[in-house]
Design a protein around this motif. Structure first.
Motif, mmCIF file in Angstrom:
data_model
loop_
_atom_site.group_PDB
_atom_site.id
_atom_site.type_symbol
_atom_site.label_atom_id
_atom_site.label_comp_id
_atom_site.label_asym_id
_atom_site.label_seq_id
_atom_site.Cartn_x
_atom_site.Cartn_y
_atom_site.Cartn_z
ATOM 1 N N CYS A 106 8.984 -9.616 -6.189
ATOM 2 C CA CYS A 106 7.979 -8.942 -4.850
ATOM 3 C C CYS A 106 6.939 -8.588 -5.279
ATOM 4 O O CYS A 106 7.429 -7.198 -5.710
ATOM 5 N N HIS A 107 5.706 -7.995 -4.455
ATOM 6 C CA HIS A 107 5.193 -7.678 -3.996
ATOM 7 C C HIS A 107 4.457 -6.320 -2.438
ATOM 8 O O HIS A 107 5.289 -8.271 -1.812
ATOM 9 N N LEU A 108 4.405 -5.757 -3.386
ATOM 10 C CA LEU A 108 5.067 -5.076 -1.557
ATOM 11 C C LEU A 108 3.201 -3.755 -1.229
ATOM 12 O O LEU A 108 3.335 -3.595 -2.747
ATOM 13 N N ARG B 203 -1.731 -14.214 3.493
ATOM 14 C CA ARG B 203 -2.239 -12.767 2.825
ATOM 15 C C ARG B 203 -2.722 -12.214 4.085
ATOM 16 O O ARG B 203 -3.083 -12.828 4.803
ATOM 17 N N VAL C 214 -1.081 -8.159 -0.934
ATOM 18 C CA VAL C 214 -0.471 -8.878 -1.034
ATOM 19 C C VAL C 214 -0.475 -10.255 -0.903
ATOM 20 O O VAL C 214 -0.655 -10.512 0.543
ATOM 21 N N LYS C 215 0.407 -11.011 -1.686
ATOM 22 C CA LYS C 215 -0.081 -12.689 -1.181
ATOM 23 C C LYS C 215 0.753 -13.202 -1.363
ATOM 24 O O LYS C 215 1.386 -12.966 -2.814
ATOM 25 N N SER D 38 5.047 -7.026 2.248
ATOM 26 C CA SER D 38 5.965 -7.337 1.255
ATOM 27 C C SER D 38 5.377 -9.369 1.437
ATOM 28 O O SER D 38 5.686 -9.695 2.887
ATOM 29 N N ALA E 298 -1.722 -2.684 -0.177
ATOM 30 C CA ALA E 298 -1.171 -4.128 1.085
ATOM 31 C C ALA E 298 -1.640 -4.850 1.223
ATOM 32 O O ALA E 298 -1.541 -6.015 2.164
ATOM 33 N N LEU F 82 5.931 -13.856 3.889
ATOM 34 C CA LEU F 82 4.747 -12.666 3.959
ATOM 35 C C LEU F 82 5.713 -11.561 5.113
ATOM 36 O O LEU F 82 5.736 -12.184 6.130
#
Lengths: 344, 344, 344, 344
Positions: free
Chosen positions: B293-295, A203, B282-283, B310, B279, B244
Motif C-alpha cells: 500500500c502506498h499512501l 494517480r 501515490v500511483k 492511498s 500524496a 486509488l
C-alpha cells in the motif's frame, strides 16, 4: 441569414481539433482561418475528416493570428498567449472566445498564485463574461470577449452551485475528487502521459493546488451567494476524454434527501445540455463526444453529507462545445446550433 | 521446517487465481487442493503458469470443500458460502482464512442492511480476528479463523485510521471517493463489465451504500477510538486491477500540515508493505501485482481539510496477498513470506 | 423534397444504436420506429443524445417489426431473423437494408458451412445487391433489398479487390490478418468480452473459418474476375471500435512497387469515403466514428509480396454508415447525405 | 553454491526494470550494480518493489559501466552503445548478455541497411551465440557473450522454424503480421506513444523494413536449413506489454493438417517455457509477465496455407526473461532458475 467568419487559433491541440470539427459543420459559421505552427501549411482535410470547404483550409503559423480577418476568433492557446492576443484582436473588432484561463478569475491578484504569471489586463479581466450559459447566461448576450470555463470547473460548478444556492447544502467544507481523461493535459510529448505510464494506472495530482479551484469558488459564489474554500483533488484516469466529478457537501440541517434532485431539476429545467439523472447513473460514456453534462445528487443522511456526481466530455462541454454554445449565446443564435453531436 | 498444507476454495475467481499463484511459490506451504466448479477436473498448470507440483493439481467441485484434508483453507467464496463452510472446516480442525465479508462486521445486526442476509454465527463473528496486520496484528497470532478485509476497506482504513488516531483529523465528516479496477466486481459474464461498456468510461455506484462502509467505520473506530459515519463513493475505472482512494477529513484546529505525513510515517515505520510517499506521488501502477500500500496525506489549509490518498492492488493487498500475510501472522511465519512479488 | 420514413429493427445493439444516431440527423429521413425488446417502451432520448423529434420515439418490441409503417427498414438483426423478416417487409412494399449476412453469399449452398443454417430464400439471395458502393455501385440504384457488407469484408475487399483487378497482385494465396475492436462481437453479457479478459490481451479466433471468408472471395472475384481461396485470421484487440486489416498478396512478375498505390488511387478517385494514404499511415484512430476507409499498399520486393493495409470503423463504414450510404445510393440521394460525421 | 555478481546497464528502461526485478530474486545471482543516467543516485527500492539487499543499490551513471566489478553484465542499451561496451567488458573478463541487436545478424554487411550503422566488431559478431535456447541451446554453454534475440524475432522464429524444418511448410513466401504492446517502443517522451494517440488505435509501421526481418530469416535458416525472404508487418496495439504474431506459410504438397501441431509438439517437448496449444487459444494474457511462449498452428487447406500463432511477453520472453534463461544456460544453471514468474 448572416454567416459569421471564424478563426481557430491553436488548431492542432485537442480542443482546437474539436473546435475545427464543430465549426466546420456549424450552420451559421464559415471557417476562415486555422492557426497552428505544428501543422503549418497542411490541409485541414488531411488532418481531420472534414467535408465541404473547411477541408481545403491550410493551417497558418500562429504568428499571423493577431491579424486574422474574421468576425470571431476562438483561442485554444496557453493563458499567456491568450492574454497577449485577445486585446489585439478586440482592438481590431474581432470577437474573442478564449478557452484558456486568462480571463476567468476576475481578480488579477489571484494570477501569480494560481497561474504563475502577473495579469496585465485588469479591465478586460473584470469585464469578461464567463461562458457557462447555464449559470451566467445573462451576461453573454452580445459579449465581445467570452472567457470559456475550465473543464473541471464546468463539471464541478454545474453540480455544486444549485445545491448551495438552494440552501440544502452548506457553502463550506466542500470536497471534490474529479477524474479526468488524459486529453485534459493537452497534446504533448511527455513520458508521464505515455500509454505505458497511464494505462492501468490512476494517480492524484496537484491536490488542493489546481488552478481551477479559484474559478470554481468564484462561479459558485456568484451563483449561490457564497462559497467557502473548496478542496479539490484531481485524478488522472486512463481514458482519452471525459471527466467524472464526485462532490461531497455538508447537508443543511433539516434538508431532506428528495429535495436535492428536485433542486437540480429545477435549476436546469429547459436546458438543452444538462440532464439530471440518479447520481448512480452518471457515466462519462453517456456524455462523451457530446456537449452534455449529466449530473445527479444523493444524500448520505447517516453522514450528514450530500454527494453530487457530474460527467462531461472535457473537450466538448469542457472546452470546444461550450465555447460554441457561449458564442451562440453571444451572437443571439440558438445555443444548440452546431452542437447536435452524436456521442458514442 | 514445517510445511503447511493449504486449500483454495473458489480457485477460479480473480482472488482465487491470485491465491493459487502466491501459495504455489510460498516456501512454507504445499498446495493440497483447489476447488472450483467451473474448472472441475482441469489441471491447474493448464490454467496458470505454475511451476512445480502445484501445476499437476486438478480442480475439484466445490461440494467437497468442507471435507478437504488440509491444515488451512482459504475461502474465496461469496459471503453466504463462507458463512456455511467456515464452521464446518473449523470443526474439523482446519484453519480458515475467509476473504468474503462473512466475518468482518462484528455485529450480526448489521448484516441484513449491508449484506442482505441474516447472520447465524454470532459467536464466530464476534471472535474472528480482522486480517489487517498493520492495524490489528495483535489479534492474529495463532488465529484459527481470520476475516480478511475488503479491498476498499484496506485502502481506506490504512489511510484514515492513523490520521484520526493522531488527533490531527476529526473522526466526523470523513468523505471518501475510491476508484477501483474491474476485477473488484469479480469474474462474471455481465454486459455491465464488458470491454465496450467499461472502456473509456467512469461511473460511480452504490454511493453511500457500499457494504465496506460499516467495515471501514469499525476498523477506524477500533484503531482510533472513534469514527463518525463516513461517506463513501465508489467509482468503477477502466483498469483491470487496483484501487486509488482519496479521503477528505476535517483538520483538527491547530493541526499543522507537516504533522500529517509524520503521523503516517510513525504509524507504519518498519512495516514491510506500507510505504508513505507524498500524496501526489501515490500511483496504482507502483503497487500493482504487489502486496504493498502506498499512501500519503496533505493538508488543504485554506479549506481546513486534509486529503489522504492511498493505492493498493485490490487482488493482492486487497485480497489474496493480504490473506497470505495474515496467514503468515497467524502461523508465526515472517509476514512477508511468499510475498516478494515483482509488480510491474 | 421527399423525406423517407425509416425504421431500425434491433435498435439497441451497437450497430442499431449507430443507425439511430445517424438517421436521426439525416436530412432526407424521418425516423418512424425503433424496435428493441431490451429497451421496449423506453424513450430513445433517454438512451442516446438525440435532438429533435427522434428523441421522443419509444422502442417497440421486435415482434411488431414485420408490420411497421415505414418506407425503409434497416435490419440490425441476426441473420436468421433477417432471413425471416426481409421477405415479409418486402411483400408489404417496405424497402430493406439488411446488416446481417443473410443475403451476402449469393449461393445458398454456402450457408450451412459458414452460417450454420440452411437458406430458404434462394431468389432473394441471388437478387440482393451488395451494399458496397465503391465496388458495386451500379447494382444499388433503386434497390428494394440491400445486403450490407460485413465489417471485415468491407475493410479487406476494399484493399484487395483493386490490387487483384489491376493485375499487379495474383488472385491466389492471399493471406489476411485483421484486428477488430470488441464491439464487433455485438452487445452481450459474456465473460470472454469482459474488460478484465479483453484488456491488455490480443487473441486470434476462428482462423480460416470466419463467415466473412466466402463473402470476401465473392466480392473480390466479382470485381477482379477471380479470387482464389483466401486465408483469414481475425484477431480480437482491446479497442471498442475499429478494424485494421493487413493483407499480404503475391506480386505479379514485373509489377513495380509504385504501381500499387497508383492502382488504389485510380480505383477510388472521387470516392468521398475512401482515402489512399501510405500503408504505414493507415490508422484506426483516423477513421473512428466516420464512414471512411483509409487504405494503402506497399511492395515487399525482397519477398515478392505486396502488403495492403486498411482501416475502418466497424460500426460505421463496417455497418451503420455503409448501410446509410447504400440506402442513399438506392434512393438516388447524394451518397454522403447524413454521413458528415466528426470522428475523434 | 556459487553466486554470480551481476550488473544491469540501462536499468531504467522497460527491459532494464524487468531485468532488475528478476535478478533481484534469482537464487544464484547477487545484483552488484545498476546503471542509469536518468535515476542516477536514486535507491532501487524507491523505484521498484524490491525486497532484500537489491533495494539498497543506488543507480550509477552509465559512464562508469565499462569498469563495473561484476561477473556478468546485462546490457539493456541501444545497439550502438552495446557495440562499444561489450568488447570493453569482455576484455576485462566480464561476461556479457546483450539485449540489443548489436550482435544478432552474423553478417556485418547487413547493419547499415537494417540498423543504420556500420558494424566494427566482425569477429565478435561472428562468434556471438544467439540466446534463444529452444533453437540454439548447443551454442550457449559457457558463452562469454550472448546476443539476446529481439522480441518479434523470438515470437516469430519459435513459431516458424519447426514448421519449416519439418518440411510441412515451405521456406518461401512466409508472411507475418505481429502486434506489439507499446513498451516495445521503449521508454521515452513521444507524442506518438501518448495515451491519447495509442488508446483505441491500431496502426502498422515499418512494413517490410523492421530490423528484426534479417534476424528472423537467419534464425529460421540456421534451424531449418533455409528461409526465403519473409514479409513482416508490425502493428502497434494498445496494450502495455505482449506480442501476438500470426504467421502464414505455404503448406507443402501432401502435408496433412494434423501434422502441424505434432511438429510443434515434437520440437518443444520438454521445454519449460514453450507450450503448444490450439492456434485459436493463443492469448497474450496467458503469457504476460511470464517467460513463456504459447504457440499453435492450423492448416487452412482450402487456401493451401498454414497459420501459426504465437504469443510472448515482449519484456520477458522477448527481453529480460530470455536473457536470464540464456545466462542460466551459459552458466550451466537450470534454465528456469529465477523465472518462476507468476503472470497475471
Amino acid at each position: 441569414m448572416h454567416t459569421c467568419t471564424a478563426a481557430v487559433v491553436g488548431a492542432s491541440g485537442y480542443a482546437g481539433l474539436e473546435l475545427t470539427r464543430i465549426l466546420s459543420r456549424h450552420p451559421r459559421v464559415r471557417l476562415a482561418a486555422l492557426f497552428s505552427d505544428r501543422w503549418s501549411d497542411d490541409e485541414a482535410g488531411a488532418r481531420l475528416p472534414l467535408q465541404g470547404p473547411a477541408a481545403a483550409l491550410r493551417y497558418r503559423p500562429l504568428a499571423g493570428s493577431a491579424d486574422v480577418e474574421a468576425e470571431v476568433a476562438f483561442l485554444a492557446t496557453p493563458a499567456e498567449v491568450s492574454l497577449e492576443l485577445a486585446p489585439r484582436l478586440l482592438a481590431r473588432g474581432v470577437r474573442v472566445v478564449d478557452l484558456s484561463g486568462a480571463f476567468r478569475l476576475g481578480d488579477p491578484a489571484l494570477y501569480p498564485q494560481w497561474y504563475g504569471f502577473a495579469h496585465d489586463q485588469p479591465e478586460l479581466l473584470a469585464a469578461a463574461p464567463y461562458g457557462l450559459p447555464e449559470l451566467c447566461r445573462a451576461e453573454l448576450a452580445g459579449a465581445r470577449l467570452v472567457s470559456n470555463p475550465g473543464c473541471y470547473a464546468t463539471a464541478i460548478a454545474l453540480a455544486v452551485a444549485p445545491l448551495v444556492k438552494s440552501g440544502l447544502c452548506l457553502p463550506d467544507g466542500i470536497a471534490v475528487t474529479a477524474m479526468s481523461g488524459v486529453s485534459g493535459a493537452g497534446r504533448k510529448a511527455s513520458e508521464d502521459y505515455s500509454f505505458c505510464e497511464v494505462g492501468e494506472d490512476l494517480r492524484a495530482y496537484r491536490i488542493g493546488r489546481h488552478q481551477h479551484v479559484p474559478e470554481i469558488e468564484r462561479t459558485v459564489a456568484r451563483h449561490a451567494g457564497r462559497c467557502g474554500p473548496l478542496s479539490f483533488t484531481p485524478v488522472l484516469a486512463p481514458i482519452r476524454r471525459g471527466i467524472l466529478a464526485t462532490c461531497t457537501l455538508r447537508l443543511a440541517p433539516g434538508a431532506s434527501p428528495g429535495e436535492l434532485a428536485r433542486a437540480l431539476e429545477g435549476a436546469y429545467a429547459g436546458e438543452p445540455f444538462v440532464r439530471v439523472v440518479p447520481a448512480d447513473r452518471v457515466k462519462v460514456a453517456d456524455v462523451a463526444r457530446t456537449n452534455r453534462c449529466h449530473l445527479g445528487a444523493t444524500a448520505d443522511v447517516r453522514a450528514g453529507l450530500a454527494v453530487a456526481v457530474s460527467a462531461i466530455d472535457n473537450l466538448v462541454k469542457g472546452a470546444a462545445g461550450q465555447a460554441v454554445q457561449a458564442f451562440n449565446a453571444a451572437m443571439g443564435f440558438d445555443e444548440a446550433l452546431g452542437l447536435d453531436l452524436l456521442g458514442g
